[in-house]
Design an enzyme around this catalytic site. Structure first.
Site, mmCIF file in Angstrom:
data_model
loop_
_atom_site.group_PDB
_atom_site.id
_atom_site.type_symbol
_atom_site.label_atom_id
_atom_site.label_comp_id
_atom_site.label_asym_id
_atom_site.label_seq_id
_atom_site.Cartn_x
_atom_site.Cartn_y
_atom_site.Cartn_z
ATOM 1 N N GLU A 42 -0.042 -0.193 0.221
ATOM 2 C CA GLU A 42 1.317 -0.621 -0.128
ATOM 3 C C GLU A 42 2.215 -0.517 1.100
ATOM 4 O OE1 GLU A 42 4.770 0.713 -3.370
ATOM 5 O OE2 GLU A 42 3.291 2.179 -2.674
ATOM 6 N N LYS A 108 6.099 -6.039 -7.323
ATOM 7 C CA LYS A 108 5.910 -4.781 -8.044
ATOM 8 C C LYS A 108 6.831 -4.702 -9.252
ATOM 9 C CE LYS A 108 5.832 0.225 -7.065
ATOM 10 N NZ LYS A 108 6.126 1.228 -6.012
ATOM 11 N N CYS A 142 0.834 0.650 -6.695
ATOM 12 C CA CYS A 142 1.182 2.062 -6.773
ATOM 13 C C CYS A 142 1.632 2.533 -8.164
ATOM 14 C CB CYS A 142 2.239 2.383 -5.719
ATOM 15 S SG CYS A 142 2.298 4.155 -5.268
#
Length: 262
Positions: A42, A108, A142
């Protein structure tokens, strides 16, 4: 669907130094032989920074051009996330670049508000499931790992499984790495899918420490690759036949619950 070879790059990121990180990863990418897909962490150009005003790039900017160059020159797919600015908003955006230079992206969804990510970035709203070499791949970022519904493989009238490989790219601190280890394995088991996660090592610019634990698991939750606190490239081949046969032998997905994401 043939076997798929993936390479997971676990590295110590340079804090907010785009050029240094690109140079580091370029050298590592050129050292890899015989792979189909390379996965970076990430925010691989900056580490997990809350300074998008200084660091964000437009779509098609320096990092995207670098990713496309690496993918086309090495004739592999390449994926990882970095900071992107679109119409005045900042996104933690993952690009998946194919060997021919074409690409798709995912923003995300779940922003890590314990680190104020939601104060600096806008959330995505669309899941991405792409096809590459006959494999359906679902990449996530994540904190998304903590939300199993977002990753749940849904059955429909055309197919029993939405995807074959789940990927997480991360900057996941060492203090919570037990959750990372446990949830990666859980996502593989509950979705009867391969699951791979790439984390970083080292210490970032706000004194957060990371100890890697990048890993790959098969649909049974069995470990195929794992690396602790060291800079390392892990290359592993995912068996298409093994996945198909396991799903046939244990068709748990047929009994899964119907639901709708909103």
């Amino acid at each position: 669907m043939k076997d798929l070879t993936i390479s997971l790059i676990q590295a110590n990121l340079h804090w907010e130094e785009v050029d240094a990180n690109l140079a580091m990863f370029e050298e590592m990418i050129w050292s890899i032989d015989h792979t189909d897909l390379i996965v970076l962490p990430e925010m691989f150009t900056t580490a997990f920074s809350m300074n998008p005003e200084r660091l964000a790039e437009p779509p098609g900017g320096k990092t995207f051009k670098w990713m496309r160059q690496m993918a086309t020159q090495r004739k592999v797919a390449l994926t990882g996330s970095y900071i992107t600015k679109v119409q005045g908003k900042y996104y933690n955006r993952l690009y998946f670049v194919f060997p021919d230079g074409t690409s798709v992206f995912y923003d995300k969804k779940h922003l890590f508000n314990l680190a104020d990510e939601g104060d600096h970035y806008s959330p995505g709203s669309e899941r991405l499931i792409l096809e590459y070499l006959g494999w359906r791949i679902h990449p996530l970022i994540c904190y998304d790992l903590r939300f199993p519904v977002w990753a749940r493989s849904q059955r429909n009238s055309n197919q029993l499984f939405e995807y074959d490989l789940l990927i997480y790219v991360a900057n996941w601190p060492d203090t919570r790495v037990n959750a990372w280890d446990t949830l990666l394995k859980a996502r593989a088991i509950e979705n009867q899918s391969y699951c791979a996660g790439v984390n970083r090592i080292g210490e970032d610019g706000v004194s957060k420490k990371y100890n890697g634990h990048s890993a790959a698991y098969n649909a049974k939750g069995e470990e195929l690759a794992f690396s602790n606190n060291e800079e390392k490239i892990m290359t592993v081949t995912l068996s298409a036949n093994e996945l198909t046969e396991y799903r046939k032998s244990f068709p748990f997905q047929k009994d899964s619950d119907d639901f709708e994401l909103k």
